[in-house]
Every structure is written in C-alpha cells, then in structure tokens.
Design an enzyme around this catalytic site. Structure first.
Site, PDB file in Angstrom:
ATOM      1  N   ASN A 150       0.806  -1.237   0.000  1.00 32.10           N
ATOM      2  CA  ASN A 150       0.000   0.000   0.000  1.00 32.10           C
ATOM      3  C   ASN A 150       0.835   1.281   0.000  1.00 32.10           C
ATOM      4  OD1 ASN A 150       0.749  -0.592   2.644  1.00 32.10           O
ATOM      5  ND2 ASN A 150      -1.029   0.426   3.504  1.00 32.10           N
ATOM      6  N   GLU A 248       3.412  -5.257  12.377  1.00 31.54           N
ATOM      7  CA  GLU A 248       2.497  -4.124  12.201  1.00 31.54           C
ATOM      8  C   GLU A 248       1.416  -4.603  11.246  1.00 31.54           C
ATOM      9  OE1 GLU A 248       4.425  -0.405  11.470  1.00 31.54           O
ATOM     10  OE2 GLU A 248       5.366  -0.570  13.422  1.00 31.54           O
ATOM     11  N   CYS A 282      -3.409   1.398   6.334  1.00 34.24           N
ATOM     12  CA  CYS A 282      -3.808   0.654   7.533  1.00 34.24           C
ATOM     13  C   CYS A 282      -4.485   1.561   8.552  1.00 34.24           C
ATOM     14  CB  CYS A 282      -2.594  -0.030   8.151  1.00 34.24           C
ATOM     15  SG  CYS A 282      -1.242   1.114   8.477  1.00 34.24           S
ATOM     16  N   GLU A 461       7.374   0.269  16.544  1.00 37.50           N
ATOM     17  CA  GLU A 461       8.492   0.809  15.793  1.00 37.50           C
ATOM     18  C   GLU A 461       8.316   2.324  15.739  1.00 37.50           C
ATOM     19  OE1 GLU A 461       9.858  -1.240  12.335  1.00 37.50           O
ATOM     20  OE2 GLU A 461       8.978  -3.115  12.987  1.00 37.50           O
TER      21      GLU A 461
HETATM   22  P1  NDP Z   1       0.125  -9.313   3.219  1.00 35.21           P
HETATM   23  O1  NDP Z   1       0.115  -9.783   4.633  1.00 35.21           O
HETATM   24  O2  NDP Z   1      -0.589 -10.094   2.206  1.00 35.21           O
HETATM   25  O3  NDP Z   1       1.610  -9.174   2.691  1.00 35.21           O
HETATM   26  C1  NDP Z   1       2.602  -8.405   3.342  1.00 35.21           C
HETATM   27  C2  NDP Z   1       3.968  -8.909   2.915  1.00 35.21           C
HETATM   28  O4  NDP Z   1       4.178 -10.206   3.435  1.00 35.21           O
HETATM   29  C3  NDP Z   1       4.142  -9.022   1.414  1.00 35.21           C
HETATM   30  O5  NDP Z   1       5.459  -8.668   1.064  1.00 35.21           O
HETATM   31  C4  NDP Z   1       3.864 -10.493   1.190  1.00 35.21           C
HETATM   32  O6  NDP Z   1       4.409 -10.968  -0.008  1.00 35.21           O
HETATM   33  C5  NDP Z   1       4.559 -11.088   2.384  1.00 35.21           C
HETATM   34  N1  NDP Z   1       4.190 -12.441   2.737  1.00 35.21           N
HETATM   35  C6  NDP Z   1       3.123 -13.171   2.328  1.00 35.21           C
HETATM   36  N2  NDP Z   1       3.168 -14.421   2.869  1.00 35.21           N
HETATM   37  C7  NDP Z   1       4.286 -14.474   3.641  1.00 35.21           C
HETATM   38  C8  NDP Z   1       4.880 -15.476   4.471  1.00 35.21           C
HETATM   39  N3  NDP Z   1       4.364 -16.693   4.600  1.00 35.21           N
HETATM   40  N4  NDP Z   1       6.018 -15.166   5.121  1.00 35.21           N
HETATM   41  C9  NDP Z   1       6.581 -13.940   5.012  1.00 35.21           C
HETATM   42  N5  NDP Z   1       6.067 -12.957   4.224  1.00 35.21           N
HETATM   43  C10 NDP Z   1       4.938 -13.216   3.547  1.00 35.21           C
HETATM   44  O7  NDP Z   1      -0.374  -7.805   3.267  1.00 35.21           O
HETATM   45  P2  NDP Z   1      -0.642  -6.863   2.039  1.00 35.21           P
HETATM   46  O8  NDP Z   1       0.584  -6.725   1.204  1.00 35.21           O
HETATM   47  O9  NDP Z   1      -1.930  -7.293   1.406  1.00 35.21           O
HETATM   48  O10 NDP Z   1      -0.836  -5.457   2.775  1.00 35.21           O
HETATM   49  C11 NDP Z   1      -2.032  -5.008   3.262  1.00 35.21           C
HETATM   50  C12 NDP Z   1      -2.118  -5.248   4.752  1.00 35.21           C
HETATM   51  O11 NDP Z   1      -1.056  -4.577   5.409  1.00 35.21           O
HETATM   52  C13 NDP Z   1      -3.385  -4.686   5.350  1.00 35.21           C
HETATM   53  O12 NDP Z   1      -3.940  -5.617   6.253  1.00 35.21           O
HETATM   54  C14 NDP Z   1      -2.906  -3.457   6.112  1.00 35.21           C
HETATM   55  O13 NDP Z   1      -3.727  -3.092   7.178  1.00 35.21           O
HETATM   56  C15 NDP Z   1      -1.557  -3.898   6.552  1.00 35.21           C
HETATM   57  N6  NDP Z   1      -0.726  -2.754   6.871  1.00 35.21           N
HETATM   58  C16 NDP Z   1      -0.409  -2.498   8.175  1.00 35.21           C
HETATM   59  C17 NDP Z   1       0.320  -1.380   8.510  1.00 35.21           C
HETATM   60  C18 NDP Z   1       0.708  -1.084   9.920  1.00 35.21           C
HETATM   61  O14 NDP Z   1       1.614  -0.275  10.121  1.00 35.21           O
HETATM   62  N7  NDP Z   1       0.064  -1.682  10.917  1.00 35.21           N
HETATM   63  C19 NDP Z   1       0.761  -0.430   7.480  1.00 35.21           C
HETATM   64  C20 NDP Z   1       0.384  -0.805   6.149  1.00 35.21           C
HETATM   65  C21 NDP Z   1      -0.334  -1.946   5.867  1.00 35.21           C
HETATM   66  P3  NDP Z   1       3.464 -11.083  -1.311  1.00 35.21           P
HETATM   67  O15 NDP Z   1       2.848  -9.749  -1.524  1.00 35.21           O
HETATM   68  O16 NDP Z   1       4.451 -11.422  -2.347  1.00 35.21           O
HETATM   69  O17 NDP Z   1       2.483 -12.154  -1.007  1.00 35.21           O
END
Ligand code: NDP
Length: 480
Positions: A150, A248, A282, A461
């Site tokens: 995002n 996070e 988020c 963080e």
């Molecule tokens: P995901 O959880 O789908 O993915 C996040 C990252 O984790 C991606 O790089 C993804 O790779 C990777 N990933 C997926 N599976 C694994 C695994 N088994 N082990 C390690 N890494 C893995 O989230 P999104 O990318 O869809 O992001 C949106 C989400 O992030 C929302 O829920 C949002 O609320 C949250 N978010 C939270 C924030 C915070 O500060 N609390 C800030 C911004 C977003 P790939 O994409 O290649 O699958």
C-alpha cells in the site's frame, strides 16, 4: 519488457530458477514489467551476502553509517520524479499522493534514522555508590524486513533505515504486487556506492520467499508489516526460533464524531481518512461513528464531500482517487459491498466499479462508497476491507461509542472529533488503539512509538523504539 532483478551482494541478479511473474499496472490492467519469481536459493544467497557484510558494517562508526544513509536519502530525492511515477504505476495511486506523501517520506525516514543514531543514548543506573549498571546495545545480524504494497517505498524505508543505522545488515522482501520502487532503490544504492551486501532485496511471492526468509537460522530479527493473517503465520513459524519480532498488522479504525465537533473540519477529515490512497492505508478511518444529534446533517455533508472526489487517471493531477492495487483486490472489495447489501446495508454513495473508456477501460477503479444501516458487530464492521468503503453508524453516548469502537479484534488507530478537550482525552484513554488522534488524522511525529494493540500487531516501531528494536541490550554491572 523491463525485467526487475534481485539486488544481492551489491549486484542486480536474475532469480536462480530464471522464472518471472507478471507485474500489472492497475490503472489500465496491462502487464508492464516482469518480477523475479524467487525461491529459497535466492533468499539463502541474500542472507549469506548480508551475513558476510555484517562483519564489517557492524564495526563501522555511527558517524560513518549516518553519512552513508544521508547520502542514500539525497539520492532518493535526486530520483524522486522517477520514483513518484513508478510508485503510481505499480500501485494505482495518484501521482500527486506519491509526490506529497510516499516518496518524500521515504527519504525523510532514512534521514530521520541517520540522525537519530547519532543522538541515541543508553541507560545507566547507579546503585548508591556500590555499583553502576549500564546497557550496551549491539546490532543482532541480518534483519529480515517484509513490507506490503500500500505504501511500498515508505514502509520499506521505515524498516530498513533503523535496521541499517544500528549496524545490522538487511534482506528485504517487498510485496510482489508493487516491486518497482524497491528495484529503483537498488539501482540508486549501486549508483550511490552503497556498501555491498549491506542491503539486499529479493523479489517474489510471499508463499515462496516468506518462510525461507523468516525461518532462516541467520535472520535473528524479523520486522513485518502486512495483513493480520500473514502476521499470525509469521508469529507461529518464528516463535520456536525465539526471533525478535515486530508485527504491524491490519486495522478497522473508528472515527468518532461527537455532536460538539468542529463540523466542517470533522467532515473533511473523515472523507480524507476514509478515501486517501483509495482507502488502502492501515490507518484509514473505516468506521465512522456519529453522535445522533448531528447524524443526518453529517451524513448529508459527508456524502456531498465524497461526491466531489474525482476517481480517475493516476497521472492526472485532478484525480483524488486512482485505481486499487490489483484485480483480485478490487473483486474482494466488490464482494464485501455485495455482502454489506445482503446484510441490509444501504449504499449512500458509490458501491460500484468505475468504468472508463479508452486507455483506462481495464483499470481497477472503484467509486468511493459509504454504507449505513449495518449493526456495529456485523462482519463488515468487524473485518478490514482495505478499500474505499466506509460505514457510518449513529451513537448516543460516550460509553456506547467506546464499546462499539473497541468491539473489533483490531486496535491500530482511532480519531476523535470534539471541541470538549476533557472528553477528547477521556475517550482517547479508553479506546483500544496504538495511536489516537484528536481533531486530526495521520499526523505523526517520527519520534513516537508506532504500532497497534490486540491483533493489529506486537512491538512498537518508530523513533528511538526502532533503534531499540533492532539492537540487543546487554547489561553490564561494575562494582565501584
Ligand atoms: P500481506 O500480509 O498479504 O503481505 C505483506 C507482505 O508479506 C508481502 O510482502 C507479502 O508478499 C509477504 N508475505 C506473504 N506471505 C508471507 C509469508 N508466509 N512469510 C513472510 N512474508 C509473507 O499484506 P498486504 O501486502 O496485502 O498489505 C495489506 C495489509 O497490510 C493490510 O492488512 C494493512 O492493514 C496492513 N498494513 C499495516 C500497517 C501497519 O503499520 N500496521 C501499514 C500498512 C499496511 P506477497 O505480496 O508477495 O504475497
């Protein structure tokens, strides 16, 4: 077609299996580049390079690391125009948003931690003339930094900057959905003469690269930002290895509007909190609670404000919303809108895909959507949608709204609008959220600890907390 490459040991390299995935431009649905479909071998190579580089990087002085990071931040600024275009093309967000938020914040993240490391101090406790205790803080080794789609470069730099400033080396895995700015960052690192192996970036699917990275015996520290489901998985697989872990995760953030709020400010901020970045932040305020006395008036004003938002080409400076990140995500959001209707929700505005003619006809555009009439405890008001869809819910009393706001499994952020400052503080203290804003949204000093309560994450963080997270404290007691 352009091929994105992995950045390992200071070089741009192909994935070892030679396989690539398609990278889509959400504004028109076209494949415009290829992404490495990396696997365990690529992660192993990157971790080995980072482990080797740690030997010298961890011995550099704080001043040296600070200077190298400052230079990197300057290089990001130098290439900001290219990065802005890339971020928008990869993610679908308006270029104006990338220009005002994502890209400037990426270099300021790096500058902040490059400065912070020079001003950090460690704890000392004196025992009445008997002994002094002090705390040394050492880097741990290779940090695994995993970031979502995002705010791709913003959230990547938010992790790698404190990890590197404290003397760790990094293997980063950006989301496969938005790899381009991380790839450009690796090119910028090469041009800026960034030391080899200190930062490594491996692209690919979370399912193939995630586990090899988080469970690698040589990554003692894992910093993850993403969805709660992935966070749970990472917590499960890393727990038996006793890794240092920061998560996070998602949010379902309440935006609470009391009858005594500054009305115009509350309406415009609620619209911004709902729809910035197509609702894919988020911290977006996706549940808008409005006190009964002003509910009808507020609803009409919010719908009017939303009707003025323009959905359109991310390249057009007059677009307020661009495309959502992927076809799959667009379909998921549309299915949530359908579910809301079936649960009895009334669509006040939006609710559909926005279809354009010509170049943008296959883009993933959604209308900003406001839904009313849903119970606070139904699925739509409990689960993160992560798109331009919000609900509006009336409330009577302070106690009632606190209970409704706290009813979800999440606890990331909240906003409160009131001109009664005592009430603002009182409600803030009672809301389950890591960040609470009063009369504003998304305003944050980088020094504050940032993170969520409940299933929005663990660890904090930000600021000096990040410097602490990426170091291991060692207490030394000296007898006087
Ligand atoms: P995901 O959880 O789908 O993915 C996040 C990252 O984790 C991606 O790089 C993804 O790779 C990777 N990933 C997926 N599976 C694994 C695994 N088994 N082990 C390690 N890494 C893995 O989230 P999104 O990318 O869809 O992001 C949106 C989400 O992030 C929302 O829920 C949002 O609320 C949250 N978010 C939270 C924030 C915070 O500060 N609390 C800030 C911004 C977003 P790939 O994409 O290649 O699958």
């Amino acid at each position: 077609m352009e091929k994105i490459l992995n950045y390992i040991n200071g070089e741009l390299v192909e994935p070892t299996n030679g396989n690539y995935l398609d990278n889509y431009n959400p504004s028109n649905g076209e494949v415009y580049s290829l992404i490495p479909d990396s696997e365990k071998q690529d992660i192993d190579n990157a971790v080995a390079a980072a482990k080797e580089a740690f030997k010298s990087w961890s011995k550099t002085t704080k001043q040296e690391r600070s200077e190298i990071l400052m230079k990197l931040a300057d290089s990001i600024d130098k290439y900001s125009e290219e990065l802005i275009k890339a971020e928008s093309k990869d993610n679908g967000k308006p270029e104006t948003l990338a220009a005002h938020v994502d890209i400037p914040r990426a270099s300021s993240n790096i500058r902040f931690f490059a400065g912070a490391i020079l001003h950090d101090s460690s704890e000392m406790h004196e025992m009445d003339g008997i002994a002094i205790n002090y705390t040394l803080r050492n880097p741990l080794g290779v940090a695994a930094c995993i970031s979502p789609w995002n705010l791709p470069l913003y959230l990547l730099t938010w992790k790698i900057a404190p990890a590197l400033a404290t003397g760790n080396t990094v293997v980063a895995k950006p989301s496969e959905v938005t790899p381009m700015t991380a790839y450009l960052l690796s090119k910028i690192c090469i041009e800026a003469g960034f030391p080899k192996g200190v930062l490594n970036i491996v692209h690919g699917l979370g399912s193939k690269t995630g586990d090899p990275l988080t469970t690698h015996p040589d990554t003692p520290i894992v910093s993850f930002t993403g969805g709660t489901v992935t966070g749970k998985h990472i917590a499960t697989v890393t727990a038996p290895m006793f890794k240092k872990l920061s998560l996070e995760l998602g949010g379902k953030n309440p935006n609470i509007i009391f009858a005594d709020a500054d009305f115009d400010k509350a309406v415009s901020t609620a619209a911004r909190a709902a729809f910035t970045n197509q609702g894919q932040i988020c911290l977006c305020g996706s549940r808008i609670f409005v006190q009964e006395e002003i509910y009808e008036k507020f609803k009409i004003a919010l719908v009017a404000k939303t009707s003025n938002l323009k959905v359109g080409d991310p390249k057009d400076i007059s677009s307020d919303l661009g495309a959502v990140v992927s076809k799959g995500h667009m379909e998921k959001i549309l299915s949530k809108i359908e579910q809301a209707k079936q649960l009895g929700g009334k669509i006040l505005i939006g609710g559909k895909r926005e279809i354009f003619e010509g170049e943008l006809k296959d883009g993933y555009y959604l209308q900003p959507t406001i839904i009313e009439g849903l119970p606070f405890d139904c699925d739509i008001n409990q689960e993160e949608i992560f798109g331009p869809v919000v609900t509006i819910i009336p409330f009577k009393t302070e106690q009632e709204v606190i209970e409704m706001a706290n009813s979800t499994k999440y606890g990331l952020s909240a906003s409160i609008f009131t001109e009664n400052i005592s009430k603002g503080h009182r409600v803030a203290a009672n809301i389950d959220a890591g960040v609470v804003w009063i009369n504003t949204w998304l305003l944050r000093d980088l020094r504050i600890p940032f993170g969520g309560m409940k299933q929005s994450g663990i660890g904090r963080e930000g600021g000096f907390k990040s410097l602490q997270f990426f170091t291991e404290p060692k207490n030394v007691c000296v007898k006087i």
